[in-house]
Design a protein around this motif. Structure first.
Motif, PDB file in Angstrom:
ATOM      1  N   GLU A 254       0.814  -1.206   0.000  1.00 43.72           N
ATOM      2  CA  GLU A 254       0.000   0.000   0.000  1.00 43.72           C
ATOM      3  C   GLU A 254       0.857   1.270   0.000  1.00 43.72           C
ATOM      4  N   ILE A 255       1.947   1.239   0.754  1.00 45.94           N
ATOM      5  CA  ILE A 255       2.804   2.424   0.845  1.00 45.94           C
ATOM      6  C   ILE A 255       3.415   2.765  -0.513  1.00 45.94           C
ATOM      7  N   VAL A 256       3.851   1.747  -1.237  1.00 42.24           N
ATOM      8  CA  VAL A 256       4.497   1.985  -2.531  1.00 42.24           C
ATOM      9  C   VAL A 256       3.491   2.350  -3.609  1.00 42.24           C
ATOM     10  N   THR A 257       2.343   1.694  -3.633  1.00 40.85           N
ATOM     11  CA  THR A 257       1.410   1.855  -4.755  1.00 40.85           C
ATOM     12  C   THR A 257       0.324   2.888  -4.512  1.00 40.85           C
ATOM     13  N   SER A 258       0.286   3.495  -3.336  1.00 44.98           N
ATOM     14  CA  SER A 258      -0.751   4.477  -3.049  1.00 44.98           C
ATOM     15  C   SER A 258      -0.556   5.739  -3.880  1.00 44.98           C
ATOM     16  N   ASN A 259      -1.598   6.552  -3.925  1.00 47.44           N
ATOM     17  CA  ASN A 259      -1.569   7.766  -4.743  1.00 47.44           C
ATOM     18  C   ASN A 259      -1.202   9.004  -3.930  1.00 47.44           C
ATOM     19  N   PHE A 260      -0.265   8.849  -2.992  1.00 47.06           N
ATOM     20  CA  PHE A 260       0.242  10.023  -2.298  1.00 47.06           C
ATOM     21  C   PHE A 260       0.836  10.990  -3.318  1.00 47.06           C
ATOM     22  N   ILE A 261       0.647  12.283  -3.084  1.00 46.86           N
ATOM     23  CA  ILE A 261       1.245  13.279  -3.974  1.00 46.86           C
ATOM     24  C   ILE A 261       2.760  13.129  -3.933  1.00 46.86           C
ATOM     25  N   GLY A 262       3.354  13.039  -5.108  1.00 49.51           N
ATOM     26  CA  GLY A 262       4.794  12.887  -5.185  1.00 49.51           C
ATOM     27  C   GLY A 262       5.296  11.487  -4.929  1.00 49.51           C
ATOM     28  N   ASN A 263       4.393  10.519  -4.843  1.00 50.96           N
ATOM     29  CA  ASN A 263       4.817   9.146  -4.576  1.00 50.96           C
ATOM     30  C   ASN A 263       5.246   8.477  -5.884  1.00 50.96           C
ATOM     31  N   ASP A 264       6.365   8.930  -6.408  1.00 46.17           N
ATOM     32  CA  ASP A 264       6.917   8.365  -7.646  1.00 46.17           C
ATOM     33  C   ASP A 264       7.821   7.203  -7.251  1.00 46.17           C
ATOM     34  N   ALA A 265       7.214   6.030  -7.064  1.00 43.22           N
ATOM     35  CA  ALA A 265       7.897   4.945  -6.383  1.00 43.22           C
ATOM     36  C   ALA A 265       8.782   4.093  -7.284  1.00 43.22           C
ATOM     37  N   PHE A 266       8.500   4.073  -8.583  1.00 47.49           N
ATOM     38  CA  PHE A 266       9.201   3.155  -9.465  1.00 47.49           C
ATOM     39  C   PHE A 266      10.198   3.881 -10.364  1.00 47.49           C
ATOM     40  N   GLY A 267      11.269   3.158 -10.695  1.00 53.69           N
ATOM     41  CA  GLY A 267      12.269   3.678 -11.610  1.00 53.69           C
ATOM     42  C   GLY A 267      11.802   3.613 -13.048  1.00 53.69           C
ATOM     43  N   PRO A 268      12.689   3.898 -13.999  1.00 54.25           N
ATOM     44  CA  PRO A 268      12.315   3.982 -15.421  1.00 54.25           C
ATOM     45  C   PRO A 268      11.698   2.699 -15.973  1.00 54.25           C
ATOM     46  N   VAL A 281       8.962   2.954   2.931  1.00 57.66           N
ATOM     47  CA  VAL A 281       8.337   1.729   3.452  1.00 57.66           C
ATOM     48  C   VAL A 281       8.922   1.373   4.812  1.00 57.66           C
ATOM     49  N   MET A 282      10.250   1.334   4.898  1.00 57.39           N
ATOM     50  CA  MET A 282      10.882   0.885   6.135  1.00 57.39           C
ATOM     51  C   MET A 282      10.752   1.900   7.262  1.00 57.39           C
ATOM     52  N   THR A 283      10.510   3.168   6.936  1.00 59.48           N
ATOM     53  CA  THR A 283      10.261   4.160   7.983  1.00 59.48           C
ATOM     54  C   THR A 283       9.030   3.791   8.788  1.00 59.48           C
ATOM     55  N   TYR A 284       7.983   3.325   8.094  1.00 58.81           N
ATOM     56  CA  TYR A 284       6.781   2.886   8.797  1.00 58.81           C
ATOM     57  C   TYR A 284       7.069   1.658   9.654  1.00 58.81           C
ATOM     58  N   PHE A 285       7.867   0.742   9.138  1.00 62.98           N
ATOM     59  CA  PHE A 285       8.187  -0.470   9.895  1.00 62.98           C
ATOM     60  C   PHE A 285       8.974  -0.119  11.148  1.00 62.98           C
ATOM     61  N   PHE A 286      10.032   0.687  10.994  1.00 56.60           N
ATOM     62  CA  PHE A 286      10.883   1.006  12.129  1.00 56.60           C
ATOM     63  C   PHE A 286      10.187   1.917  13.146  1.00 56.60           C
ATOM     64  N   ALA A 287       9.156   2.632  12.720  1.00 57.75           N
ATOM     65  CA  ALA A 287       8.384   3.431  13.678  1.00 57.75           C
ATOM     66  C   ALA A 287       7.707   2.539  14.707  1.00 57.75           C
ATOM     67  N   GLN A 288       7.330   1.329  14.305  1.00 58.03           N
ATOM     68  CA  GLN A 288       6.698   0.375  15.211  1.00 58.03           C
ATOM     69  C   GLN A 288       7.703  -0.610  15.804  1.00 58.03           C
ATOM     70  N   HIS A 289       8.769  -0.874  15.063  1.00 64.12           N
ATOM     71  CA  HIS A 289       9.803  -1.808  15.522  1.00 64.12           C
ATOM     72  C   HIS A 289      11.151  -1.091  15.497  1.00 64.12           C
ATOM     73  N   PRO A 290      11.392  -0.167  16.432  1.00 61.85           N
ATOM     74  CA  PRO A 290      12.647   0.590  16.406  1.00 61.85           C
ATOM     75  C   PRO A 290      13.842  -0.316  16.650  1.00 61.85           C
ATOM     76  N   ALA A 291      14.855  -0.176  15.813  1.00 56.24           N
ATOM     77  CA  ALA A 291      16.053  -0.991  15.940  1.00 56.24           C
ATOM     78  C   ALA A 291      16.887  -0.507  17.119  1.00 56.24           C
ATOM     79  N   SER A 292      17.587  -1.439  17.736  1.00 57.17           N
ATOM     80  CA  SER A 292      18.367  -1.081  18.922  1.00 57.17           C
ATOM     81  C   SER A 292      19.747  -0.547  18.568  1.00 57.17           C
ATOM     82  N   THR A 293      20.362  -1.098  17.532  1.00 62.54           N
ATOM     83  CA  THR A 293      21.730  -0.694  17.193  1.00 62.54           C
ATOM     84  C   THR A 293      21.882  -0.603  15.684  1.00 62.54           C
ATOM     85  N   ALA A 294      21.838   0.604  15.157  1.00 63.66           N
ATOM     86  CA  ALA A 294      22.048   0.780  13.715  1.00 63.66           C
ATOM     87  C   ALA A 294      23.520   0.670  13.399  1.00 63.66           C
ATOM     88  N   ARG A 295      23.827   0.334  12.164  1.00 64.70           N
ATOM     89  CA  ARG A 295      25.212   0.226  11.715  1.00 64.70           C
ATOM     90  C   ARG A 295      25.434   1.266  10.628  1.00 64.70           C
TER      91      ARG A 295
END
Length: 320
Positions: A254-268, A281-295
């Protein structure tokens, strides 16, 4: 208005996460590792192998060297082979004197020297997948396709059409199987029950790949075939999540294919998801599952990430 995504369960830093599925799942695995999650890899590349060669042979792409698992029936078939001893009706394909694992034909570019080598490597792979099932806490699976090629004799399904990477297409031996809603739901429920015999605490996150079909083996136009396939997969994922307390659904589709303004999700190409869309996409995931140690060193290289392997693009060749 409710949040777009609210987690169903907590993922702890020490939880072992396994990833599998279609092409888009490769993005998820990379981001989880970079964010510091404990992503399992039961089949790492042998020591001393050049990284580019290792990636071409699909080491480290998923938590085991599955290749792409486009549909749930593939996943169930693998679990039955590993945990119940089911023997697929066909394992070895040949092309120009080289031999390939028909159930993951892209994992060894150029193939093997003999059928015996294929079978030996497959036995090693199955042992590794068993370890994966026995140790995984959270299994993330991305549903990609409904169209499968199956062996008429026993229903064995393959990730790509016979005659593309290897093998020969014979209409008397192989048939197109367009999996429906009921079959997908039943297949995943059966997979879940099977793996929980060896790992009762395992939980699951389902996603649906936003990547459209490159071609279709049905008589439909590729656009209508894509719409049908994604609708069936999304509905099936929703029903599975509704039935099972240990299954969460994450709305990457849904995040990729939705019609958000400026949601140009796919390459050429219209099929490659842009890195910035994956990050969204992953921003929504990490908002609910925050990582403990980023690299940070890994996060910085994400924009240059890796070629994504998608055998379904070969359907264009097959259709011709």
């Amino acid at each position: 208005m409710p949040d777009l995504y609210t987690k169903k369960f907590i993922i702890l830093p020490q939880n072992a996460i396994a990833t599998a599925g279609s092409c888009f799942a490769q993005h998820i695995a990379v981001r989880l590792r970079a964010a510091g999650y404990s992503v399992v890899d039961v089949e790492p590349a042998p020591p001393g192998v050049d990284p580019s060669e290792a990636r071409a042979a699909q080491y480290g792409v998923y938590s085991a060297r599955f290749g792409n698992i486009y549909y749930v029936r593939q996943l169930l078939q693998l679990a039955r082979e590993v945990l119940e001893g089911r023997e697929p009706g066909e394992v070895v394909w040949e092309r120009e004197g080289r031999y390939y694992d028909a159930l993951r034909p892209s994992v060894m570019p150029g193939g093997y020297d003999s059928p015996e080598q294929v079978l030996a490597h497959r036995r090693s792979h199955l042992r590794a997948v068993r370890r994966l099932f026995e140790t995984t806490d959270v299994f993330i699976f991305t549903m990609g396709l409904t169209e499968a090629w199956e062996l008429v004799d026993d229903g064995t399904v393959f990730p790509t059409a016979p005659g593309t990477i290897a093998g020969d297409y014979d209409p008397a031996r192989y048939a197109l199987k367009n999996l429906n809603y009921q079959e997908i739901v039943s297949d995943f429920i059966a997979f879940r029950l099977l793996v929980k015999r060896v790992r009762p605490r395992m939980r699951f996150i389902l996603t649906v790949s936003p990547v459209p079909l490159a071609a279709t083996a049905t008589e439909q136009h590729v656009l209508t075939a894509t719409a049908y396939s994604k609708a069936v997969l999304r509905a099936a994922a929703g029903e599975i999540e509704r039935r099972c307390r240990d299954v969460d659904y994450f709305p990457s589709y849904e995040i990729v294919t939705s019609n958000f303004i400026g949601n140009d999700a796919f390459g050429p190409s219209g099929r490659d998801v842009r890195p910035e869309a994956v990050e969204r996409v992953m921003t929504y995931f990490f908002a609910q599952h925050p990582a403990s140690t980023a690299r940070p060193s890994e996060v910085e290289t994400i924009g240059d990430v890796e070629e994504i392997f998608c055998e379904d693009a070969l359907l264009e060749v097959f259709a011709e």
